[in-house]
Design a protein around this motif. Structure first.
Motif, PDB file in Angstrom:
ATOM      1  N   ASP A  48       1.233  -2.904  -3.664  1.00 45.30           N
ATOM      2  CA  ASP A  48       3.308  -2.212  -2.699  1.00 45.30           C
ATOM      3  C   ASP A  48       2.323  -1.384  -1.612  1.00 45.30           C
ATOM      4  O   ASP A  48       2.951  -1.586  -0.810  1.00 45.30           O
ATOM      5  N   GLN A  52       3.231  -2.250   2.296  1.00 47.77           N
ATOM      6  CA  GLN A  52       4.356  -1.134   2.942  1.00 47.77           C
ATOM      7  C   GLN A  52       3.229  -0.626   3.975  1.00 47.77           C
ATOM      8  O   GLN A  52       3.689  -0.367   5.416  1.00 47.77           O
ATOM      9  N   GLN A 114       5.435  10.728  -1.663  1.00 46.52           N
ATOM     10  CA  GLN A 114       7.199  10.376  -2.106  1.00 46.52           C
ATOM     11  C   GLN A 114       7.832  11.808  -1.063  1.00 46.52           C
ATOM     12  O   GLN A 114       8.616  11.496  -0.735  1.00 46.52           O
ATOM     13  N   ALA A 130      14.029   3.085   6.554  1.00 50.61           N
ATOM     14  CA  ALA A 130      14.249   2.369   5.903  1.00 50.61           C
ATOM     15  C   ALA A 130      12.774   1.728   5.443  1.00 50.61           C
ATOM     16  O   ALA A 130      13.417   1.829   4.277  1.00 50.61           O
ATOM     17  N   VAL A 133      13.040   4.298   2.947  1.00 52.74           N
ATOM     18  CA  VAL A 133      13.582   4.468   1.534  1.00 52.74           C
ATOM     19  C   VAL A 133      13.331   2.935   0.945  1.00 52.74           C
ATOM     20  O   VAL A 133      13.106   3.164  -0.284  1.00 52.74           O
ATOM     21  N   LYS A 134      12.846   2.514   1.787  1.00 50.75           N
ATOM     22  CA  LYS A 134      12.073   0.627   0.537  1.00 50.75           C
ATOM     23  C   LYS A 134      11.324   1.393  -0.536  1.00 50.75           C
ATOM     24  O   LYS A 134      10.941   1.006  -1.674  1.00 50.75           O
ATOM     25  N   SER A 135      10.426   2.424   0.371  1.00 51.82           N
ATOM     26  CA  SER A 135       8.679   2.403  -0.399  1.00 51.82           C
ATOM     27  C   SER A 135       9.071   3.616  -1.429  1.00 51.82           C
ATOM     28  O   SER A 135       8.425   3.754  -2.226  1.00 51.82           O
ATOM     29  N   LYS A 137      11.360   3.956  -3.470  1.00 51.07           N
ATOM     30  CA  LYS A 137      11.953   3.384  -4.801  1.00 51.07           C
ATOM     31  C   LYS A 137      10.026   3.115  -5.811  1.00 51.07           C
ATOM     32  O   LYS A 137      10.464   2.967  -7.298  1.00 51.07           O
ATOM     33  N   GLU A 138       9.125   2.273  -5.099  1.00 55.20           N
ATOM     34  CA  GLU A 138       7.607   1.818  -5.552  1.00 55.20           C
ATOM     35  C   GLU A 138       7.690   3.202  -5.747  1.00 55.20           C
ATOM     36  O   GLU A 138       6.911   3.435  -6.688  1.00 55.20           O
ATOM     37  N   ASN A 140       7.605   6.061  -6.495  1.00 54.59           N
ATOM     38  CA  ASN A 140       8.189   6.835  -7.973  1.00 54.59           C
ATOM     39  C   ASN A 140       8.103   5.815  -9.165  1.00 54.59           C
ATOM     40  O   ASN A 140       6.995   6.869  -9.940  1.00 54.59           O
TER      41      ASN A 140
END
Ligand SMILES: [Zn+2]
Lengths: 249, 164
Positions: A48, A52, A114, A130, A133-135, A137-138, A140
Motif C-alpha cells: 500500500d 501511494q 490519516q 484523489a 481519498v484513495k489512501s 481507505k488503506e 484505516n
C-alpha cells in the motif's frame, strides 16, 4: 519556476518519500515476520505504501516536467536522487528494531498520515485530493492493525511490555517532526498535533503505556538533513539502477 | 458508435483479473469508462483496487492485447483515482462467482471497516459449508484485497474479499 509551483513539487515529493522509505523499511520484514500471517500483513502494508508513493511521484514528475522541461519519472524520483534530495520524515528511515518498534512506528505514522490526508482530501489540488481519498481507505486498516499490536504487546507479558517501553523511548523524539512545517507546507500543520496526541493516548491507555513528556525533538528529514541510516536504505534500494542505468523488467 | 462501445464492453467482459481469474474486470468494477473518439481510437479508463495493486500493469496489458486481437489498434489506457474504487462496485454475478470459487464475497457498505480495535466484521459466510460462525485470522491475506478467515464449524480457513 515560481515559488508556489516549486512548493507544490517539494510537498508532493515529501509525501511520496515518506511512503516509499517506510515501505522500503517494512519490506525488510519480508520472510522474517514473527509468524506467516503477520509477515503477510506487514508486506501488504508495504505494498500500500509503495503504491501511494508511486501515485505521488507520478504526479510530482508531471509537475516537474511541466515547469522544467525535464524527463522526470516515478522511477527517476525513486532511484536517481541523492540522500539530500529526499524529504521523508526521519522516523521513516530508522532501522526496524524489533517487532515492537516496527508496529509502534507504523501506528505513529499511520495515525499522523490519516489526520494529514483527511485535510488533504479537501485540497483544491484534485490530484492530491484523489490520492488522499484513495489512501485513507488503506490507512484505516494500517491503524487498526498496528494499534492492536501496540495494545497486545503493551498490555501483554512483562517482556513484551518492556519492549514496547523501549520502542516508545526510541521513537518518541522523532514524532515532533510530523507537526513542524517545512517552507513547502501550511503552517496550520501544528493544529494536527493535539488530535494526534489524543489518538495516541487512547491506545496508550489501553496498552498501559505512558506518553513521554519534555522530550527534545529531532528534525531535519523534511529539508534533506537525514540520519546516517538513510544512505544505507538508498544504496540498497537504488543499487540496481545505479549499476545498470535504465534497466527495465 | 454506441454499438462500438457495446462491442468493446463485451470484449472487456473477457478480460479476467490475473489474481482472481474467475472475475472479469467488469465484475470487479475497475473499468470506469470507454470513450470511442472515432472508429479507430478508443480510450479505456480504469481505476486500481488498491494503490499498490500489482495487477494493474498486467490488466492494462491484457486489455490492449484483447483489443488488438479484435482489430482495435489504437487503444489508450488511462488510470484514474477519482472516485476511489469500492467493493460496492462489484457486480452481483461477480459476488456469486467469487463464492463458488471459495472466496467469501465482500459485504455491503454498512459493514465496512470497523475502526474499533479488535472488532471484526461479523457474519462472514464460510464459502464451503455456509456457516456464519467464522472468525478473523488476519486482516491481511494473500493479496491486498483479501483478509483471512476461518470457519468455526468445518474448520477450513478461507479468504474473504474485504470491504473497501
Ligand atoms: Zn465452513
Amino acid at each position: 519556476m515560481n515559488k508556489s509551483s516549486n512548493q507544490l513539487i517539494d510537498y508532493t515529493i515529501y509525501l511520496g518519500d515518506c511512503a516509499l522509505i517506510l515501505g522500503q523499511r517494512n519490506a525488510e520484514w519480508c520472510a522474517h515476520g514473527p509468524i506467516l500471517e503477520q509477515d503477510i500483513a506487514i508486506t501488504n502494508i508495504t505494498l500500500d505504501l509503495i503504491g501511494q508513493s508511486r501515485n505521488f511521484y507520478q504526479y510530482a514528475a508531471q509537475l516537474i516536467n511541466a515547469v522544467e522541461n525535464k524527463n522526470a519519472t516515478e522511477d527517476s524520483l525513486a532511484y536517481l536522487r541523492m540522500e539530500r534530495d529526499f524529504k521523508n520524515l526521519l522516523i521513516c528511515e530508522l532501522p526496524n528494531g524489533d517487532w515492537a518498534q516496527t508496529v509502534l512506528r507504523q501506528f505513529f505514522f499511520s495515525t499522523f498520515q490519516q489526520l494529514l490526508f483527511e485535510k488533504l482530501k479537501d485540497s483544491p489540488d484534485e490530484h492530491l485530493s484523489a490520492i488522499a481519498v484513495k489512501s485513507i481507505k488503506e490507512i484505516n486498516y494500517h491503524i487498526k492493525w498496528s494499534g492492536e499490536w501496540v495494545i497486545r504487546l503493551g498490555d501483554g507479558t512483562e517482556e513484551s511490555h518492556n519492549r514496547m517501553i523501549s520502542a516508545v523511548n526510541n521513537l518518541w523524539m522523532y514524532t515532533g517532526e510530523f507537526f513542524i512545517a517545512a517552507d513547502y507546507e501550511n503552517s496550520d500543520l501544528i493544529l494536527l498535533k493535539n488530535k494526534w496526541l489524543d489518538k495516541v493516548k487512547d491506545i496508550f491507555d489501553e496498552a498501559t503505556l505512558t506518553v513521554p513528556e519534555n522530550v527534545f525533538m529531532q528534525t531535519g528529514g523534511k529539508t534533506g538533513n537525514h540520519t546516517e541510516y538513510l544512505g544505507f536504505v538508498l544504496s540498497e534500494m537504488q543499487s540496481l539502477q545505479r549499476t545498470y542505468p535504465g534497466a527495465e523488467w | 458508435m454506441n454499438n462500438n462501445k457495446e462491442h468493446i464492453y463485451s470484449l472487456l467482459e473477457q478480460v479476467c483479473d490475473p489474481e482472481i481469474p474467475v472475475l472479469t474486470i467488469l465484475d470487479l468494477g475497475i473499468v470506469r469508462d470507454v470513450i470511442c473518439a472515432d472508429d479507430q481510437e478508443i480510450e479505456i479508463i480504469i481505476t486500481p483496487t488498491y494503490s499498490g495493486c500489482p495487477a494493474m500493469d498486467a490488466i492494462a496489458f491484457d486489455i490492449k492485447l484483447k483489443m488488438l486481437e479484435n482489430g482495435f489498434n489504437k487503444v489508450k489506457i488511462t488510470y484514474t483515482l477519482n472516485p476511489a474504487w469500492t467493493t460496492d462496485w462489484m457486480t452481483e454475478s461477480g459476488k456469486s462467482k467469487l463464492k463458488s470459487y471459495g472466496i467469501a464475497p465482500p459485504q455491503n457498505v454498512s459493514s465496512r471497516i470497523n475502526k474499533i480495535m479488535f472488532n471484526e466484521e461479523q457474519n462472514i459466510e464460510c464459502p464451503l459449508c455456509h456457516s456464519i460462525h467464522t472468525k478473523l485470522l488476519s486482516e491481511f491475506g494473500s493479496t491486498a484485497c483479501k483478509s483471512l478467515y476461518q470457519c468455526n464449524d468445518c474448520k477450513e480457513p478461507f479468504d474473504y474479499f474485504k470491504c473497501h
